[in-house]
Design a protein around this motif. Sequence first.
Motif, short mmCIF file in Angstrom:
data_model
loop_
_atom_site.label_atom_id
_atom_site.label_comp_id
_atom_site.label_asym_id
_atom_site.label_seq_id
_atom_site.Cartn_x
_atom_site.Cartn_y
_atom_site.Cartn_z
N HIS A 9 -6.38 -3.95 -0.78
CA HIS A 9 -5.33 -2.99 -0.46
C HIS A 9 -4.21 -3.08 -1.50
O HIS A 9 -3.76 -4.16 -1.84
CB HIS A 9 -4.76 -3.24 0.93
CG HIS A 9 -3.67 -2.29 1.30
ND1 HIS A 9 -3.92 -0.97 1.57
CD2 HIS A 9 -2.34 -2.46 1.40
CE1 HIS A 9 -2.78 -0.37 1.83
NE2 HIS A 9 -1.79 -1.24 1.74
N ASP A 12 2.12 0.49 -1.57
CA ASP A 12 2.58 1.84 -1.93
C ASP A 12 3.38 1.80 -3.22
O ASP A 12 4.18 0.89 -3.44
CB ASP A 12 3.47 2.41 -0.82
CG ASP A 12 2.69 2.73 0.44
OD1 ASP A 12 1.45 2.65 0.41
OD2 ASP A 12 3.33 3.07 1.45
N THR A 19 5.71 9.21 -3.99
CA THR A 19 5.16 7.97 -3.46
C THR A 19 3.65 8.07 -3.54
O THR A 19 3.07 9.10 -3.19
CB THR A 19 5.58 7.78 -1.98
OG1 THR A 19 7.00 7.78 -1.92
CG2 THR A 19 5.05 6.48 -1.42
N THR A 20 2.98 7.02 -3.99
CA THR A 20 1.53 6.99 -4.07
C THR A 20 1.01 5.98 -3.07
O THR A 20 1.45 4.84 -3.04
CB THR A 20 1.08 6.60 -5.49
OG1 THR A 20 1.67 7.50 -6.42
CG2 THR A 20 -0.42 6.68 -5.62
N ARG A 21 0.07 6.43 -2.22
CA ARG A 21 -0.52 5.56 -1.21
C ARG A 21 -2.03 5.49 -1.40
O ARG A 21 -2.67 6.48 -1.75
CB ARG A 21 -0.25 6.12 0.20
CG ARG A 21 1.18 6.13 0.58
CD ARG A 21 1.32 6.55 2.04
NE ARG A 21 2.66 7.02 2.26
CZ ARG A 21 2.99 8.18 2.79
NH1 ARG A 21 2.05 9.01 3.19
NH2 ARG A 21 4.24 8.52 2.93
N GLN A 22 -2.59 4.33 -1.12
CA GLN A 22 -4.04 4.16 -1.20
C GLN A 22 -4.67 4.71 0.07
O GLN A 22 -4.19 4.45 1.17
CB GLN A 22 -4.38 2.68 -1.36
CG GLN A 22 -5.85 2.41 -1.50
CD GLN A 22 -6.13 0.94 -1.70
OE1 GLN A 22 -5.25 0.11 -1.61
NE2 GLN A 22 -7.37 0.62 -1.96
N TYR A 33 -6.37 7.93 -3.88
CA TYR A 33 -4.93 7.76 -3.75
C TYR A 33 -4.30 9.08 -3.38
O TYR A 33 -4.70 10.13 -3.86
CB TYR A 33 -4.34 7.22 -5.05
CG TYR A 33 -4.83 5.82 -5.35
CD1 TYR A 33 -4.16 4.72 -4.83
CD2 TYR A 33 -5.97 5.61 -6.10
CE1 TYR A 33 -4.61 3.43 -5.07
CE2 TYR A 33 -6.44 4.32 -6.35
CZ TYR A 33 -5.75 3.25 -5.83
OH TYR A 33 -6.21 1.98 -6.05
#
Length: 52
Positions: A9, A12, A19-22, A33
């Motif tokens: 994981h 962020d 904002t980049t989230r997995q 992403y």
Amino acid sequence: MSDQKPAAHVPDGLTRFFTTRQMAPTEKGFVGYETVWKPFQKEIEYKTPKQP
């Protein structure tokens, strides 16, 4: 190669404008992403100018 470990994981990624989230891995193991953009400017309601 079929004994691949699931991806770790990633926290962020926070920047000034987005904002980049997995995302969760798919059945094939692909991890994507998601990018969430913040608004650049504020919109206000238009008001008609006064008549001279």
